[in-house]
Design a protein around this motif. Structure first.
Motif, PDB file in Angstrom:
ATOM      1  N   ARG A   1       2.603   9.172  -5.929  1.00  0.00           N
ATOM      2  CA  ARG A   1       3.160  10.587  -5.692  1.00  0.00           C
ATOM      3  C   ARG A   1       4.397  10.787  -6.898  1.00  0.00           C
ATOM      4  O   ARG A   1       4.453  12.257  -7.173  1.00  0.00           O
ATOM      5  CB  ARG A   1       3.982  10.621  -4.240  1.00  0.00           C
TER       6      ARG A   1
ATOM      7  N   ASP B   1      -4.162   7.793 -11.386  1.00  0.00           N
ATOM      8  CA  ASP B   1      -4.876   7.774 -10.280  1.00  0.00           C
ATOM      9  C   ASP B   1      -5.792   6.413 -10.579  1.00  0.00           C
ATOM     10  O   ASP B   1      -6.273   5.565  -9.397  1.00  0.00           O
ATOM     11  CB  ASP B   1      -5.557   8.912 -10.204  1.00  0.00           C
TER      12      ASP B   1
ATOM     13  N   GLY C   1      -5.138  -0.273  -5.216  1.00  0.00           N
ATOM     14  CA  GLY C   1      -5.666  -0.118  -3.784  1.00  0.00           C
ATOM     15  C   GLY C   1      -6.760  -0.909  -3.485  1.00  0.00           C
ATOM     16  O   GLY C   1      -7.148  -1.232  -2.258  1.00  0.00           O
TER      17      GLY C   1
ATOM     18  N   GLN D   1       0.936  -1.319  -0.007  1.00  0.00           N
ATOM     19  CA  GLN D   1       0.160  -0.055   0.097  1.00  0.00           C
ATOM     20  C   GLN D   1       0.855   1.252   0.025  1.00  0.00           C
ATOM     21  O   GLN D   1       0.524   2.112  -0.774  1.00  0.00           O
ATOM     22  CB  GLN D   1      -0.838   0.027   1.141  1.00  0.00           C
TER      23      GLN D   1
ATOM     24  N   ARG E   1      -3.682   3.568  -9.427  1.00  0.00           N
ATOM     25  CA  ARG E   1      -3.596   3.540  -7.998  1.00  0.00           C
ATOM     26  C   ARG E   1      -4.695   3.040  -7.175  1.00  0.00           C
ATOM     27  O   ARG E   1      -4.767   2.320  -6.106  1.00  0.00           O
ATOM     28  CB  ARG E   1      -3.459   5.146  -7.381  1.00  0.00           C
TER      29      ARG E   1
ATOM     30  N   LEU F   1       1.300   4.012  -3.094  1.00  0.00           N
ATOM     31  CA  LEU F   1       1.001   5.772  -2.885  1.00  0.00           C
ATOM     32  C   LEU F   1       2.570   6.310  -3.348  1.00  0.00           C
ATOM     33  O   LEU F   1       2.267   7.535  -4.100  1.00  0.00           O
ATOM     34  CB  LEU F   1       0.751   5.795  -1.426  1.00  0.00           C
TER      35      LEU F   1
END
Length: 89
Positions: free
Chosen positions: A21, A27, A34, A13, A30, A17
């Motif tokens: 970043r 996104d 996630g 996790q 991600r 992230l």
């Protein structure tokens, strides 16, 4: 295995992230990565020498990757075994 799994999921996790970043994954990627940890169980990442070399990190990666709607090409772009080690005190 069940005792170690939460730590390995937490490592993944954090890596996800950080990849987001740094702009290495989108996104959408991600979010897809996630969403996978709740599906991870000790049985799902059980040692299988032919499939995951009996390595929990590799088994976790393969399990999550199989659940993704599309490959995330930059996932684990610069990963090594030290990512899963506790720093010395």
């Amino acid at each position: 295995m069940a005792n170690l799994l939460p730590g390995y999921v937490a490592i993944e996790q954090v890596l996800v992230l950080e990849y987001a970043r740094m702009g290495l994954i989108s996104d959408d990627e991600r979010r897809a990565l996630g969403a996978a940890p709740p599906t991870v169980t000790a049985d799902a990442v059980a040692p299988e020498p032919e499939e995951n070399f009996s390595d929990i990190a590799f088994a976790l990666e393969r399990h999550v990757g199989a659940a993704l709607p599309a490959p995330v090409t930059a996932w684990h772009v610069n990963r090594n075994r030290n990512d899963c080690r506790r720093p010395p005190r």
